[in-house]
Motif scaffolding. Structure first.
Motif, PDB file in Angstrom:
ATOM      1  N   HIS A  39       0.848  -1.283   0.110  1.00  0.00           N
ATOM      2  CA  HIS A  39      -0.119   0.005  -0.037  1.00  0.00           C
ATOM      3  C   HIS A  39       0.887   1.298   0.035  1.00  0.00           C
ATOM      4  CE1 HIS A  39       0.796  -0.733   4.208  1.00  0.00           C
ATOM      5  NE2 HIS A  39       0.764   0.766   4.322  1.00  0.00           N
ATOM      6  N   LEU A  40       0.334   2.308  -0.534  1.00  0.00           N
ATOM      7  CA  LEU A  40       1.032   3.612  -0.483  1.00  0.00           C
ATOM      8  C   LEU A  40       0.204   4.683   0.406  1.00  0.00           C
ATOM      9  CD1 LEU A  40       2.711   3.838  -3.968  1.00  0.00           C
ATOM     10  CD2 LEU A  40       3.805   3.600  -1.811  1.00  0.00           C
ATOM     11  N   CYS A  41      -1.186   4.891  -0.085  1.00  0.00           N
ATOM     12  CA  CYS A  41      -1.897   5.916   0.053  1.00  0.00           C
ATOM     13  C   CYS A  41      -2.608   5.698   1.594  1.00  0.00           C
ATOM     14  CB  CYS A  41      -3.001   6.291  -0.833  1.00  0.00           C
ATOM     15  SG  CYS A  41      -4.167   5.334  -1.255  1.00  0.00           S
ATOM     16  N   TRP A  42      -2.542   4.500   2.103  1.00  0.00           N
ATOM     17  CA  TRP A  42      -3.389   4.221   3.292  1.00  0.00           C
ATOM     18  C   TRP A  42      -2.358   4.367   4.538  1.00  0.00           C
ATOM     19  CZ3 TRP A  42      -2.316   0.926   7.375  1.00  0.00           C
ATOM     20  CH2 TRP A  42      -3.374   0.750   8.105  1.00  0.00           C
ATOM     21  N   ALA A  50      -8.312   5.314  -1.343  1.00  0.00           N
ATOM     22  CA  ALA A  50      -8.330   4.435  -2.470  1.00  0.00           C
ATOM     23  C   ALA A  50      -7.764   4.976  -3.652  1.00  0.00           C
ATOM     24  CB  ALA A  50      -9.437   3.720  -2.714  1.00  0.00           C
ATOM     25  N   SER A  51      -6.747   5.905  -3.678  1.00  0.00           N
ATOM     26  CA  SER A  51      -6.234   6.652  -4.759  1.00  0.00           C
ATOM     27  C   SER A  51      -5.061   5.897  -5.498  1.00  0.00           C
ATOM     28  CB  SER A  51      -5.740   7.824  -4.379  1.00  0.00           C
ATOM     29  OG  SER A  51      -4.849   8.076  -3.472  1.00  0.00           O
ATOM     30  N   CYS A  52      -4.286   5.118  -4.809  1.00  0.00           N
ATOM     31  CA  CYS A  52      -2.789   4.593  -5.547  1.00  0.00           C
ATOM     32  C   CYS A  52      -3.243   3.157  -6.148  1.00  0.00           C
ATOM     33  CB  CYS A  52      -1.819   4.469  -4.757  1.00  0.00           C
ATOM     34  SG  CYS A  52      -1.738   3.134  -3.339  1.00  0.00           S
ATOM     35  N   ARG A  53      -4.028   2.429  -5.514  1.00  0.00           N
ATOM     36  CA  ARG A  53      -4.517   1.221  -5.977  1.00  0.00           C
ATOM     37  C   ARG A  53      -3.421  -0.083  -5.946  1.00  0.00           C
ATOM     38  NH1 ARG A  53      -9.638   2.485  -5.945  1.00  0.00           N
ATOM     39  NH2 ARG A  53      -9.970   0.516  -6.927  1.00  0.00           N
ATOM     40  N   LEU A  54      -2.371   0.334  -5.309  1.00  0.00           N
ATOM     41  CA  LEU A  54      -1.336  -0.603  -4.992  1.00  0.00           C
ATOM     42  C   LEU A  54      -2.020  -1.767  -4.214  1.00  0.00           C
ATOM     43  CD1 LEU A  54       1.654  -0.780  -5.757  1.00  0.00           C
ATOM     44  CD2 LEU A  54       2.376  -0.109  -3.603  1.00  0.00           C
ATOM     45  N   CYS A  55      -2.846  -1.539  -3.270  1.00  0.00           N
ATOM     46  CA  CYS A  55      -3.460  -2.573  -2.409  1.00  0.00           C
ATOM     47  C   CYS A  55      -4.516  -3.502  -3.376  1.00  0.00           C
ATOM     48  CB  CYS A  55      -3.930  -2.082  -1.346  1.00  0.00           C
ATOM     49  SG  CYS A  55      -5.517  -1.099  -1.751  1.00  0.00           S
ATOM     50  N   ALA A  65      -9.818  -2.778  -3.978  1.00  0.00           N
ATOM     51  CA  ALA A  65      -8.852  -2.100  -3.160  1.00  0.00           C
ATOM     52  C   ALA A  65      -8.998  -2.504  -1.874  1.00  0.00           C
ATOM     53  CB  ALA A  65      -9.000  -0.338  -3.280  1.00  0.00           C
ATOM     54  N   CYS A  67      -7.873  -1.504   0.754  1.00  0.00           N
ATOM     55  CA  CYS A  67      -7.855  -0.468   1.929  1.00  0.00           C
ATOM     56  C   CYS A  67      -9.331   0.108   2.149  1.00  0.00           C
ATOM     57  CB  CYS A  67      -6.876   0.568   1.638  1.00  0.00           C
ATOM     58  SG  CYS A  67      -7.197   1.570   0.271  1.00  0.00           S
TER      59      CYS A  67
END
Ligand code: SF4
Ligand code: FES
Length: 233
Positions: A39-42, A50-55, A65, A67
């Protein structure tokens, strides 16, 4: 469902049972059980965006997502598949080429979540062409340094300023490649804003975009949060 399962609901994460509590997202339940989904934006201190979508994980085969998606009893979640791993790698590579992230020379090296996730993802090259954006450093604040070329637009400072500090110093403006962090001040510069170095927003940045001044390398290399972290998720 057995009485035990009813009392302690679980879902499966990559085949392992994970207990969940009411209101848990997939990410929260997984972390409590010791699984660190990328994760990045959590950040637990602020609401999720839920903006980066890495999760992104697969919930019963559907991408969601982690998060923001509620953990569901009896569901099956996959966080590690070859396709998800490739998607994460490409997302991270896009973030690296979109900004300027020269880890060896950055004060946040070893304490940077972008660098950490790239290491976990096994990133060894940029894959895409470097965009090398021309974004000027904003050093106007007496106590906080802002380097826009390192900003990954995670919005953590935006939410921390609004939700924890009771201010609205930051916002996101523009779209696509033109998206950027806006600063609420007459000049648009940090030094004219209401930001204080004591604000949560001044410390929540997961990369080296917002940094308190005069404390560089206070935490020695070798003793930073991700120095000894497992690099293969
Ligand atoms: Fe996120 Fe840092 Fe950019 Fe704020 S300055 S949006 S915390 S990367
Ligand atoms: Fe979930 Fe960024 S951590 S979308």
């Amino acid at each position: 469902m057995s009485p035990d399962a009813a009392e302690f609901p679980t879902f499966e994460l990559d085949g392992v049972a994970v207990p969940l509590q009411p209101g848990d997202t997939i990410l929260q339940a997984a972390r409590r059980a010791g699984h660190d989904i990328a994760h990045l934006c959590w950040d637990a201190r602020v609401s999720p965006s839920a903006s980066c979508r890495l999760c992104t994980v697969l919930l019963d085969g559907r991408p969601v997502a982690a998060c923001v998606t509620p953990a569901q009893p009896g569901s099956s979640v996959q966080a590690h598949t070859p396709a998800l791993a490739l998607q994460r790698l490409r997302l991270l590579q896009m973030l690296f080429v979109e900004g300027r992230h020269f880890c060896p020379g950055c004060e946040r090296s070893g304490a940077c979540r972008l660098q950490h996730e790239a290491q976990r993802a096994g990133m060894t090259d940029l894959h895409f062409e470097l965009l090398d954006p021309d974004r000027r450093v904003d050093a106007s604040h007496p106590d906080v340094w802002f380097e826009p070329a390192r900003c990954i637009l995670c919005q953590l400072c935006v939410r921390a300023s609004a939700e924890l500090d009771g201010k609205h110093v930051f916002a996101i403006g523009g779209h696509g490649l033109g998206a950027h962090l806006l600063i609420d001040s007459p000049s648009g510069r940090l030094g004219d804003s209401a930001l204080s170095v004591h604000d949560h927003a001044a410390h929540i940045c997961p990369v080296g975009a917002l940094l308190p001044k005069r404390v560089g390398f206070a935490q020695p290399i070798g003793r930073r949060p991700f120095d000894d972290a497992e690099t293969r998720g």
